[in-house]
Enzyme design. Structure first.
Site, PDB file in Angstrom:
ATOM      1  N   ARG A 102       7.179 -11.259   3.223  1.00 19.84           N
ATOM      2  CA  ARG A 102       7.606 -12.590   3.914  1.00 19.84           C
ATOM      3  C   ARG A 102       9.005 -12.625   4.170  1.00 19.84           C
ATOM      4  O   ARG A 102       9.627 -13.465   5.053  1.00 19.84           O
ATOM      5  CB  ARG A 102       7.465 -13.435   2.570  1.00 19.84           C
ATOM      6  N   TYR A 104      -9.469  -7.857  -3.894  1.00 19.28           N
ATOM      7  CA  TYR A 104     -10.527  -7.493  -2.674  1.00 19.28           C
ATOM      8  C   TYR A 104     -11.366  -6.685  -3.273  1.00 19.28           C
ATOM      9  O   TYR A 104     -11.312  -6.056  -4.372  1.00 19.28           O
ATOM     10  CB  TYR A 104      -9.735  -7.330  -1.457  1.00 19.28           C
ATOM     11  N   HIS A 133      -7.005  -0.833   1.713  1.00 15.01           N
ATOM     12  CA  HIS A 133      -6.813  -1.929   0.706  1.00 15.01           C
ATOM     13  C   HIS A 133      -7.770  -2.026  -0.693  1.00 15.01           C
ATOM     14  O   HIS A 133      -8.826  -2.300  -0.366  1.00 15.01           O
ATOM     15  CB  HIS A 133      -6.718  -3.432   1.673  1.00 15.01           C
TER      16      HIS A 133
END
Length: 458
Positions: free
Chosen positions: A424, A243, A238
């Site tokens: 989602r 992040y 990631h």
């Protein structure tokens, strides 16, 4: 698990499961009789030694459902078997475990999963065993949240006065305010720019030392080894959404003056060190993905003009270097590294904006003769617009057509992406793969247990 004598050959159990679940004679979500008319979306994809039954993947989605303390801290649970396992049962080719901390302080929240300790292997293996028993592949996204760590689950933040989008967690809430880290440190490096103001939602980070970075690389490799032990078949690094690795890539958040800051080569150094370390400990036949924010959407902002920002051109430059490093697929997302970004992913009207970026990157890489697969995310964002059954059916038709076109590699057509990562929408419709197949007129296999519904006893 053994099969009763009278059922041998008719009701074979799935392997490596300590209870009975039938082995699917045809993998759910795979076409029953594939031919030249079968959309690329529902054709297999082989990456190294791993074969995907179709081109639809469950993207990593934070669930904030792991224990924040005690012997099961960070471990996957029955909740993850139920949710991730159901996506596998209903036809997704690859199911990713959400962002999983390679260090304890790398979790987004105290309730996020981790893989920094051997005690966390059994929980992941239990999920992996079930996902694979349903014909899907098991993936995990290894991550470190950096300066976005030690925050509360979103429903906790949203319950606060003013419906905060983020909320700090303190030590008495299982947080680690004194151990939030980033490429650069100080109050001005707080993600939302609010420092320790009461309305702020993030902690100021401290800058990682080069010794810290060396340990970080080792811990990323150790987490990858544990993932292999747990039966994971695909690993994703990631490096997106603000992040830690995204923070290193961006000049907005990386103000270092050592070998990990400044130039493009220096800002990408940590990512390549982690890629090399992981490739060194996982099987040669295991696919390795990298997720990036292809653009920060900061070019026209004050902060972007002051420091520069990470752009699509930077991502193209990075993408051309990834295959030689051992990366098989670039998972293209965007944004998340600064609150001044000009695109809000969940309210944008053009739901294909990220797939267009993915196509641009794919074309640029192909021009060099380099082989790198591209994954597109962000296809489905507007389902909440559907208010009745007619609108829902219309929306599904649009989704199915878009998914088909993005991956279409028939004849002389060049796809925008080789793999779709859907998030989602799977939470809304776990059976989305089967519904899209039906809408496209593709006869795909259903879970064995559902055949009694399709063909009930009379």
């Amino acid at each position: 698990m053994t099969t009763p004598p009278g059922l041998k050959g008719l009701n074979t159990p799935a392997p490596n499961i300590p209870y009975f679940t039938p082995h699917h004679r045809r993998s759910p979500g795979a076409p029953v009789n594939p031919d030249e008319s079968t959309p690329t979306l529902f054709t297999p994809l082989k990456i190294r030694n791993v074969t995907f039954r179709n081109r639809i993947t469950v993207a990593p989605m934070c669930q904030f459902s792991a224990a924040p303390e005690g012997p099961s801290i960070g471990a996957l649970t029955d909740y993850h078997v139920a949710t991730l396992g159901h996506f596998a049962l209903k036809g997704a080719a690859l199911v990713f475990v959400e962002a999983t901390g390679v260090q304890a302080n790398g979790r987004i929240s105290p309730y996020c999963p981790g893989l920094w300790d051997d005690s966390q292997i059994p929980g992941l293996k239990r999920v992996s065993d079930f996902v694979k028993s349903q014909g899907a592949l098991m993936g995990i996204q290894l991550a470190h949240a950096g300066r976005k760590a030690s925050t509360a689950p979103p429903w906790v933040a949203g319950s606060q006065p003013g419906k905060k989008s983020s909320m700090r967690t303190t030590e008495d809430q299982f947080g680690w305010p004194g151990d939030v880290v980033g490429p650069s440190g100080g109050i001005e490096q707080t993600w939302d720019g609010l420092g320790l103001e009461e309305k702020g939602g993030y902690w100021p980070p401290r800058a990682l030392s080069e010794t810290d970075i060396k340990q970080l690389v080792a811990d990323w490799a150790s987490a990858a080894k544990r993932a292999v032990q747990a039966g994971v078949e695909v690993i994703e690094i990631h490096a997106a959404h603000g992040y830690l690795l995204n923070q290193f890539l961006s000049p907005v958040s990386n103000h270092r003056t050592d070998r990990y800051g400044g130039s493009f080569e220096n800002r990408t150094r940590l990512l390549f060190e982690i890629i090399e370390a992981i490739r060194g400990v996982i099987p040669e036949g295991m696919p390795l993905f990298v997720r990036v924010s292809a653009t920060e959407w900061l070019e026209e902002t004050e902060v972007g003009k002051k420091y520069g920002s990470w752009t699509v051109e930077d991502t193209i430059r990075l993408a051309k270097l990834l295959p030689a490093a051992g990366v098989d697929l670039l998972d293209v997302s965007s944004g998340g590294n600064h609150p001044s970004q000009k695109v809000q992913q969940f309210v944008v009207k053009d739901v294909t904006y990220q797939t267009k970026i993915a196509a641009r990157i794919r074309d640029a890489v192909k021009e060099t003769g380099t082989s790198l697969l591209i994954g597109a995310v962000g296809l489905i964002t507007q389902a909440e617009q559907a208010r009745d059954l007619v609108e829902v059916d219309k929306l599904l038709a649009q989704e199915a057509t878009a998914a088909k076109e993005i991956t279409d590699a028939k004849g002389d057509k060049e796809p925008s992406a080789d793999l779709l990562l859907i998030g989602r929408q799977f939470l809304r419709e776990p059976e989305w793969v089967l519904r899209v197949a039906h809408k496209l007129g593709v006869d795909v296999a259903w879970p064995t247990q559902s055949l009694s519904i399709r063909f009930p006893h009379l």
